[in-house]
Scaffold this motif. Structure first.
Motif, short mmCIF file in Angstrom:
data_model
loop_
_atom_site.label_atom_id
_atom_site.label_comp_id
_atom_site.label_asym_id
_atom_site.label_seq_id
_atom_site.Cartn_x
_atom_site.Cartn_y
_atom_site.Cartn_z
N PRO A 1 20.32 -19.74 18.42
CA PRO A 1 19.38 -19.05 17.54
C PRO A 1 20.01 -18.00 16.63
CG PRO A 1 18.42 -19.34 19.71
CD PRO A 1 19.84 -19.80 19.82
N ASP A 2 21.00 -17.25 17.12
CA ASP A 2 21.56 -16.19 16.27
C ASP A 2 22.36 -16.74 15.11
OD1 ASP A 2 23.63 -17.00 18.08
OD2 ASP A 2 24.75 -15.23 17.45
N VAL B 1 20.46 -25.83 7.57
CA VAL B 1 20.98 -26.60 8.70
C VAL B 1 20.22 -27.92 8.80
CG1 VAL B 1 21.27 -26.72 11.21
CG2 VAL B 1 21.60 -24.55 10.02
N VAL B 2 20.99 -29.00 8.99
CA VAL B 2 20.42 -30.28 9.40
C VAL B 2 21.14 -30.66 10.69
CG1 VAL B 2 20.27 -32.75 8.91
CG2 VAL B 2 19.77 -31.10 7.11
N PRO C 1 15.15 -21.41 13.95
CA PRO C 1 15.11 -22.13 15.20
C PRO C 1 13.75 -22.74 15.45
CG PRO C 1 15.64 -19.80 15.51
CD PRO C 1 15.41 -20.02 14.06
N ARG C 2 13.77 -23.92 16.05
CA ARG C 2 12.52 -24.59 16.42
C ARG C 2 12.28 -24.35 17.89
NH1 ARG C 2 10.75 -28.21 11.87
NH2 ARG C 2 12.37 -27.78 10.37
N GLY C 3 11.10 -23.92 18.22
CA GLY C 3 10.86 -23.64 19.63
C GLY C 3 9.87 -24.54 20.22
N LEU D 1 22.57 -15.80 10.78
CA LEU D 1 23.82 -15.68 10.02
C LEU D 1 23.78 -16.60 8.80
CD1 LEU D 1 26.78 -14.79 9.62
CD2 LEU D 1 27.44 -16.67 11.14
N LEU D 2 23.39 -17.84 9.00
CA LEU D 2 23.34 -18.79 7.89
C LEU D 2 22.28 -18.40 6.86
CD1 LEU D 2 23.73 -22.12 9.90
CD2 LEU D 2 25.50 -20.84 8.66
#
Length: 371
Positions: free
Chosen positions: A341-342, A354-355, A369-371, A346-347
């Protein structure tokens, strides 16, 4: 030239006849395998490459493993290949370790006084780089037409001569041009292991567009759009290492994503970048020409790989300019699984998406993040 032809050390100058007495090989040609001497002799002629604008030689930029010597494959015009009779020399280099042979490099330096017999300086013995044995580039042939050439990345295996006159010259100027891709296949290697390392699979991409800032023109570099080669080859490894496994995973991941993107009708490729003052040639992993998206792929979702991908994509994206799209491309990192997650925060700070591939094999496009 008076020293015994049976003793040859890096820096020694010999005729081809004297070289053959020690290391075997044919009396002519640039790539000369020898079965009985367990050698593949590579002859470089600086005049040949310089006439068409590419060079064999040492790169000034070293990596953590040390210096790299680049050697251009066989084929003076048309796309170079690993297949058939035309590709036999290139196969000999690629399979040298599997076949128990050593690569030996010689560069032409002149002629025997009073004759037309050429002389060659011995640089030493080499092996292919284990992680990136070769790269594909666009370069002109002797007929003046651009084609695909294979550039082998050689590492010293024992004492070598690393002379200033054997350095690849730094780029003096840049050109930015779109080049169509001429497909070169290596399907034959899918059933024949070659040498140490994994062939880098050119990747592909797809995603959504976002607005980006307009980059200032950069006169220091050139970008050439090229469609990636589709090599699915697995190479036999001398030793299993985390690095080689990661390279294989990256190749498999990018090949799968390439197929996913092409099924959606996207045009994919890569950028070949020359930076003024540098001797090396940069190549991006993936570029989506349809949506103007640049991808950097990694074989793991580790913190180290994510951080490395971030640095690379920020570097490369400065030079990716499209006549059809405004501004810099969207930047996306392609991973085999979701990062921690962290890493998302940053990105996000650098506007990098992100993929990743989910457990069920689907590709998930995510910036949080997907939860």
């Amino acid at each position: 030239m008076t020293a015994s032809a049976q003793v040859m050390n890096p820096g020694d100058v010999r005729t081809r006849k004297q070289i053959r007495a020690v290391f075997g090989g044919s009396p002519q040609g640039g790539i000369c395998p020898s079965v009985d001497r367990h050698s593949v002799n590579l002859y470089s002629d600086p005049d040949v490459g310089e006439r068409v604008g590419y060079y064999d030689g040492w790169l000034a930029e070293e990596d953590e493993l040390g210096p790299v010597f680049e050697y251009t494959g066989a084929g003076k015009s048309g796309n170079q290949t690993f297949e058939g009779d035309a590709g036999s020399g290139n196969r000999a280099i690629l399979q040298h370790a599997q076949q128990g042979r050593t690569l030996r490099v010689f560069t032409r330096v002149g002629k025997v006084p009073g004759s037309d017999t050429k002389t060659h300086r011995y640089l030493g013995s080499f092996t292919l780089d284990g992680l990136e044995p070769y790269v594909w580039r666009r370069a002109p042939g002797e007929d003046g037409l651009e084609r695909d050439v294979v550039v082998f990345r050689l590492r010293a295996e024992g004492p070598v001569q690393h002379a200033a006159e054997d350095m690849v010259p730094p780029a003096k100027e840049t050109t930015a041009k779109f080049v169509p891709f001429q497909a070169v296949t290596a399907a034959m290697f899918e059933s024949e292991p070659a040498t140490s390392g994994d062939l880098p699979l050119p990747k592909q991409r797809t995603t959504k567009t976002t607005k980006t800032k307009k980059p200032a023109p950069n006169p220091e570099t050139s970008g050439t759009f090229v469609v990636p080669e589709t090599f699915g080859t697995k190479l036999s490894l001398r030793a299993a290492t985390a690095a080689t496994v990661a390279v294989r995973h990256e190749a498999e991941l990018t090949q799968a994503y390439k197929e996913f993107l092409e099924s959606a009708g996207h045009q994919t490729g890569a950028f070949q970048i020359k930076v003024k003052g540098l001797t090396s040639t940069l190549r991006t992993d993936l570029y989506d020409a349809t949506d103007h998206v640049l991808y950097e792929a990694k074989g793991s979702n580790s913190r180290e790989d994510v951080r490395m991908a971030l640095g690379q994509i920020l570097d490369y994206s400065r030079y990716v300019i499209s006549e059809k799209h405004e501004g810099e491309p969207k930047r996306v990192i392609l991973l085999p699984a979701a990062p921690t997650p962290d890493m998302y925060s940053l990105l996000d700070r650098y506007d990098v998406g992100v993929v990743y591939r989910s457990d069920d094999g689907r590709f998930v496009d995510a910036t949080t993040p997907r939860g």
